[in-house]
Design a protein around this motif. Sequence first.
Motif, PDB file in Angstrom:
ATOM      1  N   VAL A  49      11.518  -3.554   5.503  1.00 20.37           N
ATOM      2  CA  VAL A  49      12.307  -2.359   5.260  1.00 20.37           C
ATOM      3  C   VAL A  49      12.874  -1.752   6.504  1.00 20.37           C
ATOM      4  N   CYS A  95       6.941   3.785   5.518  1.00 21.36           N
ATOM      5  CA  CYS A  95       8.247   3.423   5.372  1.00 21.36           C
ATOM      6  C   CYS A  95       9.092   4.515   5.204  1.00 21.36           C
ATOM      7  N   ARG A  96       8.729   5.444   4.131  1.00 22.87           N
ATOM      8  CA  ARG A  96       9.426   6.506   3.897  1.00 22.87           C
ATOM      9  C   ARG A  96       9.471   7.379   5.186  1.00 22.87           C
ATOM     10  N   CYS A 141       6.896  -3.826   4.650  1.00 25.64           N
ATOM     11  CA  CYS A 141       7.227  -2.950   5.669  1.00 25.64           C
ATOM     12  C   CYS A 141       8.277  -3.331   6.512  1.00 25.64           C
ATOM     13  N   HIS A 143       9.897   0.475  -2.865  1.00 28.22           N
ATOM     14  CA  HIS A 143       8.896   0.294  -1.873  1.00 28.22           C
ATOM     15  C   HIS A 143       8.462   1.706  -1.119  1.00 28.22           C
ATOM     16  N   THR A 144       9.661   2.519  -0.858  1.00 22.51           N
ATOM     17  CA  THR A 144       9.395   3.517  -0.134  1.00 22.51           C
ATOM     18  C   THR A 144       8.779   4.731  -1.013  1.00 22.51           C
ATOM     19  N   CYS A 175       5.223   3.533  -0.336  1.00 21.95           N
ATOM     20  CA  CYS A 175       4.676   3.405   1.102  1.00 21.95           C
ATOM     21  C   CYS A 175       4.961   4.719   1.726  1.00 21.95           C
TER      22      CYS A 175
END
Lengths: 92, 229
Positions: A7, A37-38, A4, A30-31, A34
């Motif tokens: 990111v 993070c999104r 995270c 990743h997003t 997650c």
Amino acid sequence: MMNCQHVANVADDFHERRLGWRDRLVVLAHTAMCRGCREFLEQFRLSLIGLRALPAPAPVPAAERLLERFRLELGTPERMTRMPAGGHSQFG
Amino acid sequence: MSRTATESGARDVEVVARLRAGDEAAFRDLVREYGGRLSRLARTFSRNDALIEEAVQETWLAVIRGLAGFEGRAPLQSWMFAILANQTRRLAVRERRQPQACTDAPRFGDPSGEAPAGEDREPAMGRNGMWEMPPTPWGLVDPEAAMLGREVLAVVQTALDGLPESQRQVVLLRDVEGVGANDVCNILGVSDTNLRVLLHRGRARIRRALDEYMREVGPGGRQNRRGSA
């Protein structure tokens, strides 16, 4: 593997499309998993929209002294044609 | 700011041609458009009103004198901002008051210029690089429109004004004025690495200020939030 923090650190490059396609794919992967993070990337994007929308300062009229300097330095076409030969020199 | 580079370039060519021809109306327009913006940038270098005013005046005189030599390698606004930055620094030195431009710029021990590990850690981020307190959704129905509201913009402006000076300078030039990254580096005399670090820190602070606002107040009341009929 991107965590995270990574990111968050590449949020600028992500939104300014300066990430290479591999890194971009890694961020997107990743997003996708997650939510934090999104949300962070979305809020970062909205913050940039806010910054870009800040209004410009109120217009400032040109001071007469400054305009006079402009006339002296650059003259006007009419004025230039009226000047005698060599008349430019006084304007430096 | 929303103009494309091509549009800005074409406009610069036209404006510079008019100015060189002694078109006073073009100069009035330029001063009207940029007078306040030059002052705003100068204010990121100094809090001395007299110095700011003098720097802006000197900038205009330098613009007038330098128009003949303007080659258009950078946009007109970048050229004027660079003159302004130089004038402000010069005046600050003259008054034995160095501008606070880069006092909080990252000081990297590593000559490669890489930021030390952990330097840019988000406050809500845990030591293991995962969120301890993940950002929560702002719950906006129309997020883009919400960002343009007066109250939200006031939050952004206040947060920008509260940034450390070097962060304020890069965010103002890059995001608010829309100056290209290379030009920002040249105007402020910072490396690309420093620019990116300062930009990220500044923008992250703006996001946090907005996050705080969204949690406590919300944009323009509740009508723009989801689930608030």
